[in-house]
Design a protein around this motif. Structure first.
Motif, PDB file in Angstrom:
ATOM      1  N   ASN A   1       0.830  -1.196   0.000  1.00 50.95           N
ATOM      2  CA  ASN A   1       0.000   0.000   0.000  1.00 50.95           C
ATOM      3  C   ASN A   1       0.873   1.258   0.000  1.00 50.95           C
ATOM      4  N   PRO A   2       0.724   2.107  -1.011  1.00 45.41           N
ATOM      5  CA  PRO A   2       1.542   3.328  -1.089  1.00 45.41           C
ATOM      6  C   PRO A   2       1.076   4.378  -0.086  1.00 45.41           C
TER       7      PRO A   2
ATOM      8  N   PRO B   1     -10.397  -3.738  -2.263  1.00 45.17           N
ATOM      9  CA  PRO B   1     -10.419  -3.245  -0.879  1.00 45.17           C
ATOM     10  C   PRO B   1     -11.134  -4.252   0.021  1.00 45.17           C
ATOM     11  N   LYS B   2     -10.754  -4.271   1.284  1.00 49.57           N
ATOM     12  CA  LYS B   2     -11.421  -5.153   2.240  1.00 49.57           C
ATOM     13  C   LYS B   2     -12.776  -4.564   2.601  1.00 49.57           C
ATOM     14  N   GLU B   3     -13.755  -5.424   2.778  1.00 57.67           N
ATOM     15  CA  GLU B   3     -15.117  -4.962   3.077  1.00 57.67           C
ATOM     16  C   GLU B   3     -15.221  -4.308   4.444  1.00 57.67           C
ATOM     17  N   ASP B   4     -14.339  -4.682   5.378  1.00 57.19           N
ATOM     18  CA  ASP B   4     -14.412  -4.103   6.722  1.00 57.19           C
ATOM     19  C   ASP B   4     -13.636  -2.798   6.855  1.00 57.19           C
TER      20      ASP B   4
ATOM     21  N   THR C   1      -5.677  -3.297   2.867  1.00 59.02           N
ATOM     22  CA  THR C   1      -5.447  -4.516   2.093  1.00 59.02           C
ATOM     23  C   THR C   1      -4.041  -5.035   2.387  1.00 59.02           C
ATOM     24  N   PRO C   2      -3.791  -6.333   2.193  1.00 63.25           N
ATOM     25  CA  PRO C   2      -2.454  -6.880   2.446  1.00 63.25           C
ATOM     26  C   PRO C   2      -1.424  -6.413   1.413  1.00 63.25           C
ATOM     27  N   ALA C   3      -1.891  -5.934   0.284  1.00 61.05           N
ATOM     28  CA  ALA C   3      -1.046  -5.387  -0.779  1.00 61.05           C
ATOM     29  C   ALA C   3      -1.925  -4.481  -1.632  1.00 61.05           C
ATOM     30  N   TYR C   4      -1.294  -3.679  -2.488  1.00 64.61           N
ATOM     31  CA  TYR C   4      -2.034  -2.709  -3.292  1.00 64.61           C
ATOM     32  C   TYR C   4      -2.236  -3.176  -4.730  1.00 64.61           C
ATOM     33  N   ARG C   5      -1.138  -3.637  -5.340  1.00 66.46           N
ATOM     34  CA  ARG C   5      -1.178  -4.105  -6.721  1.00 66.46           C
ATOM     35  C   ARG C   5      -0.205  -5.263  -6.879  1.00 66.46           C
ATOM     36  N   THR C   6      -0.427  -6.027  -7.948  1.00 65.83           N
ATOM     37  CA  THR C   6       0.549  -7.038  -8.352  1.00 65.83           C
ATOM     38  C   THR C   6       0.813  -6.883  -9.847  1.00 65.83           C
ATOM     39  N   LEU C   7       2.027  -7.231 -10.216  1.00 62.79           N
ATOM     40  CA  LEU C   7       2.401  -7.332 -11.629  1.00 62.79           C
ATOM     41  C   LEU C   7       2.997  -8.724 -11.817  1.00 62.79           C
ATOM     42  N   ASP C   8       2.524  -9.447 -12.817  1.00 65.93           N
ATOM     43  CA  ASP C   8       3.036 -10.779 -13.135  1.00 65.93           C
ATOM     44  C   ASP C   8       3.624 -10.759 -14.538  1.00 65.93           C
ATOM     45  N   PHE C   9       4.914 -11.034 -14.607  1.00 66.77           N
ATOM     46  CA  PHE C   9       5.645 -11.104 -15.869  1.00 66.77           C
ATOM     47  C   PHE C   9       5.892 -12.575 -16.175  1.00 66.77           C
TER      48      PHE C   9
END
Length: 100
Positions: A11-12, A45-48, A52-60
């Motif tokens: 999360n930034p 985003p989490k409903e509560d 979040t445990p992370a913001y984004r992912t990038l998969d190469f």
């Protein structure tokens, strides 16, 4: 055996500023040589309302471990990680063997 590099972006500090810079980061990411494909995802985003445990992912995705290793040794990879590091957050990278 295919190899996947996953970049988990935490999360930034300023999500709006991160999103403004994200298209440029994605352009650099797409320039890494030897990719079979690139997937970008934003964590729901989490409903509560908790973070979040992370913001984004990038998969190469690459044809092999050697191809993935070569891709992260080129100047574009340096630009990518420098840009990402300056966007107000932290990240982790994982090399994984793709099992199909």
């Amino acid at each position: 055996m295919q190899t996947k590099i996953t970049v988990i972006i935490n999360n930034p500090t300023d999500p709006e500023a991160f999103e403004r810079d994200f298209p440029e980061l994605l352009t650099i990411a797409k320039s890494l040589p030897g990719q079979l494909r690139l997937e970008s995802a934003k964590v729901w985003p989490k409903e509560d309302g908790t973070p979040t445990p992370a913001y984004r992912t990038l998969d190469f995705y690459f044809e092999s471990y050697d191809a993935a290793s070569q891709a992260v040794s080129v100047p574009q990879a340096g630009q990518f990680f420098q840009k990402l590091g300056g966007m107000g957050g932290t990240f982790m990278g994982l090399f994984s063997e793709v099992e199909q």
